[in-house]
Design a protein around this motif. Sequence first.
Motif, PDB file in Angstrom:
ATOM      1  N   PHE A   1       0.847  -1.188   0.000  1.00 30.09           N
ATOM      2  CA  PHE A   1       0.000   0.000   0.000  1.00 30.09           C
ATOM      3  C   PHE A   1       0.885   1.241   0.000  1.00 30.09           C
ATOM      4  CE2 PHE A   1      -2.330  -3.361   2.255  1.00 30.09           C
ATOM      5  CZ  PHE A   1      -3.418  -3.490   1.401  1.00 30.09           C
ATOM      6  N   GLU A   2       0.421   2.265  -0.685  1.00 26.97           N
ATOM      7  CA  GLU A   2       1.203   3.498  -0.861  1.00 26.97           C
ATOM      8  C   GLU A   2       1.621   4.112   0.482  1.00 26.97           C
ATOM      9  OE1 GLU A   2       2.679   6.556  -3.683  1.00 26.97           O
ATOM     10  OE2 GLU A   2       2.089   4.470  -3.865  1.00 26.97           O
ATOM     11  N   HIS A   3       0.712   4.141   1.453  1.00 25.09           N
ATOM     12  CA  HIS A   3       1.056   4.765   2.739  1.00 25.09           C
ATOM     13  C   HIS A   3       2.129   3.954   3.478  1.00 25.09           C
ATOM     14  CE1 HIS A   3      -1.911   1.875   4.293  1.00 25.09           C
ATOM     15  NE2 HIS A   3      -1.349   2.048   5.472  1.00 25.09           N
ATOM     16  N   LEU A   4       2.136   2.631   3.319  1.00 23.32           N
ATOM     17  CA  LEU A   4       3.188   1.810   3.946  1.00 23.32           C
ATOM     18  C   LEU A   4       4.525   2.023   3.247  1.00 23.32           C
ATOM     19  CD1 LEU A   4       1.344  -1.584   4.599  1.00 23.32           C
ATOM     20  CD2 LEU A   4       1.964   0.178   6.258  1.00 23.32           C
ATOM     21  N   ARG A   5       4.467   2.142   1.941  1.00 23.32           N
ATOM     22  CA  ARG A   5       5.680   2.411   1.151  1.00 23.32           C
ATOM     23  C   ARG A   5       6.305   3.739   1.599  1.00 23.32           C
ATOM     24  NH1 ARG A   5       7.287   0.724  -4.139  1.00 23.32           N
ATOM     25  NH2 ARG A   5       8.482   2.328  -5.189  1.00 23.32           N
TER      26      ARG A   5
ATOM     27  N   LEU B   1       4.587  16.407   7.812  1.00 22.21           N
ATOM     28  CA  LEU B   1       3.797  16.573   6.588  1.00 22.21           C
ATOM     29  C   LEU B   1       2.950  15.341   6.265  1.00 22.21           C
ATOM     30  CD1 LEU B   1       6.477  18.312   4.346  1.00 22.21           C
ATOM     31  CD2 LEU B   1       4.656  19.379   5.699  1.00 22.21           C
ATOM     32  N   ARG B   2       3.384  14.181   6.734  1.00 20.83           N
ATOM     33  CA  ARG B   2       2.669  12.910   6.502  1.00 20.83           C
ATOM     34  C   ARG B   2       2.308  12.720   5.028  1.00 20.83           C
ATOM     35  NH1 ARG B   2       0.269  10.495  11.410  1.00 20.83           N
ATOM     36  NH2 ARG B   2       1.040  11.722  13.137  1.00 20.83           N
ATOM     37  N   ILE B   3       3.293  12.820   4.185  1.00 17.38           N
ATOM     38  CA  ILE B   3       3.083  12.677   2.741  1.00 17.38           C
ATOM     39  C   ILE B   3       2.738  11.223   2.436  1.00 17.38           C
ATOM     40  CG2 ILE B   3       4.157  12.901   0.467  1.00 17.38           C
ATOM     41  CD1 ILE B   3       5.923  15.138   1.712  1.00 17.38           C
ATOM     42  N   GLN B   4       1.630  11.017   1.719  1.00 24.08           N
ATOM     43  CA  GLN B   4       1.122   9.673   1.449  1.00 24.08           C
ATOM     44  C   GLN B   4       1.341   9.223  -0.006  1.00 24.08           C
ATOM     45  OE1 GLN B   4      -0.628   7.659   3.944  1.00 24.08           O
ATOM     46  NE2 GLN B   4       0.508   9.134   5.149  1.00 24.08           N
ATOM     47  N   ASN B   5       1.982  10.057  -0.809  1.00 23.14           N
ATOM     48  CA  ASN B   5       2.274   9.714  -2.190  1.00 23.14           C
ATOM     49  C   ASN B   5       3.787   9.561  -2.331  1.00 23.14           C
ATOM     50  OD1 ASN B   5       3.203  10.768  -4.995  1.00 23.14           O
ATOM     51  ND2 ASN B   5       1.081  10.086  -5.319  1.00 23.14           N
TER      52      ASN B   5
END
Length: 155
Positions: free
Chosen positions: A77-81, A100-104
């Motif tokens: 999953f993108e957020h785990l990556r 910032l918690r960037i998820q992408n």
Amino acid sequence: MKGLANTWWKQVKRRIDVTGLTWEQFETLFNKQYFPQSYRDEKALEFMSLLQGDMSVREYEAKFNDLSRFAPSLVEFEHLRCLKFEKGLKNSVRRSLVALRIQNFRDLVSAATRVEQDNMAYHQSKELVGRVSASSGPSASGGPQRSGRRNRNQG
């Protein structure tokens, strides 16, 4: 395919019907042949403990992407990556990004690269200022330097 891979593929085609073989099935067969489980386990462990260290963000990204295929569940999953990548960054870069918690993933790598470049520019300017102040220290005579302004106690 060429060489040994071609010979292996011919043997596979003799043993099984490959007409409906999916890419995932081919990849599984290929990996079993050329990447033994012990090797894949070693690379998965290397990925799990991967840190940026002395690498640039771009070098770290390349190593991260290369090793991540050996531990697909950790980056499924993108957020785990993003979380795994961020945790491996050196402190000087990670501190600026964590809130910032960037998820992408692409955005995270771009932001980390910008922070790294900004950090390098800051350190270079600090070194330059340090060299300039060191070269404008005491005068050659060893006495205090005089400025163009008059001393308050004079005239």
